[in-house]
Design a protein around this motif. Structure first.
Motif, PDB file in Angstrom:
ATOM      1  N   GLY A  95       0.333  -0.952  -0.201  1.00 42.81           N
ATOM      2  CA  GLY A  95      -0.079  -0.430   0.038  1.00 42.81           C
ATOM      3  C   GLY A  95       0.806   1.251   0.270  1.00 42.81           C
ATOM      4  N   ALA A  96       1.974   1.407   0.202  1.00 42.43           N
ATOM      5  CA  ALA A  96       2.807   2.172   0.999  1.00 42.43           C
ATOM      6  C   ALA A  96       3.102   2.970  -0.769  1.00 42.43           C
ATOM      7  CB  ALA A  96       3.962   2.385   2.047  1.00 42.43           C
ATOM      8  N   ILE A 126       2.048   1.814  -3.556  1.00 46.32           N
ATOM      9  CA  ILE A 126       1.253   2.079  -4.142  1.00 46.32           C
ATOM     10  C   ILE A 126       1.121   3.480  -4.063  1.00 46.32           C
ATOM     11  CG2 ILE A 126      -1.925   1.740  -5.167  1.00 46.32           C
ATOM     12  CD1 ILE A 126      -1.019  -1.510  -4.858  1.00 46.32           C
ATOM     13  N   ALA A 127       0.888   4.098  -2.888  1.00 44.94           N
ATOM     14  CA  ALA A 127       1.121   5.284  -2.784  1.00 44.94           C
ATOM     15  C   ALA A 127       1.878   6.553  -3.050  1.00 44.94           C
ATOM     16  CB  ALA A 127       0.359   5.492  -0.783  1.00 44.94           C
ATOM     17  N   ALA A 128       3.165   5.830  -2.887  1.00 44.29           N
ATOM     18  CA  ALA A 128       4.603   7.214  -3.319  1.00 44.29           C
ATOM     19  C   ALA A 128       3.745   7.051  -5.196  1.00 44.29           C
ATOM     20  CB  ALA A 128       5.266   6.179  -2.575  1.00 44.29           C
ATOM     21  N   LYS A 140       1.838   6.907  -6.713  1.00 43.17           N
ATOM     22  CA  LYS A 140       0.239   7.451  -7.909  1.00 43.17           C
ATOM     23  C   LYS A 140       1.179   9.307  -7.261  1.00 43.17           C
ATOM     24  CE  LYS A 140      -3.127   4.178  -7.184  1.00 43.17           C
ATOM     25  NZ  LYS A 140      -4.421   3.978  -6.625  1.00 43.17           N
ATOM     26  N   ARG A 141       1.522   9.206  -6.227  1.00 46.14           N
ATOM     27  CA  ARG A 141       2.009  10.763  -5.333  1.00 46.14           C
ATOM     28  C   ARG A 141       2.957  11.238  -6.565  1.00 46.14           C
ATOM     29  NH1 ARG A 141       1.671   8.639  -0.297  1.00 46.14           N
ATOM     30  NH2 ARG A 141       4.171   8.933  -0.378  1.00 46.14           N
ATOM     31  N   SER A 174       1.078  11.629 -10.496  1.00 42.56           N
ATOM     32  CA  SER A 174       0.422  13.206 -10.066  1.00 42.56           C
ATOM     33  C   SER A 174       1.485  14.079 -10.189  1.00 42.56           C
ATOM     34  CB  SER A 174      -0.099  13.527  -8.516  1.00 42.56           C
ATOM     35  OG  SER A 174      -1.509  14.413  -8.780  1.00 42.56           O
TER      36      SER A 174
END
Length: 83
Positions: free
Chosen positions: A3-4, A6-8, A10-11, A14
């Motif tokens: 999860g971490a 994936i979030a990184a 996505k950031r 973006s």
């Protein structure tokens, strides 16, 4: 990918989008110019260029998944396509 991670990712994508507002996202361009030439490229090379796993690189090479436009220039260089 956890999860971490994936979030990184996505950031990062973006942030890339914000830094490159004029980038052209044309999936047909990718499918027409880059994708056909990737068929002979090793998965590890695609993975390194696109910043993805070998499984995702396989999906890219088979046309099942179109990578983020930020990876297109690196993939185009692998197959000698001018972007």
């Amino acid at each position: 990918m956890g999860g971490a991670a994936i979030a990184a990712r996505k950031r990062a994508l973006s942030e890339w989008d914000k830094a490159n507002p004029d980038a052209v996202y044309d999936p047909e361009l990718f499918r027409r110019e880059i994708l056909p030439r990737l068929r002979t490229v090793k998965l590890v090379e695609i993975s390194d260029a696109a910043g993805c796993s070998k499984a995702s690189a396989s999906d890219i090479r088979r046309g099942k998944w179109t990578p983020h436009v930020s990876a297109w220039a690196a993939l185009a260089r692998l197959v000698s396509v001018k972007t």
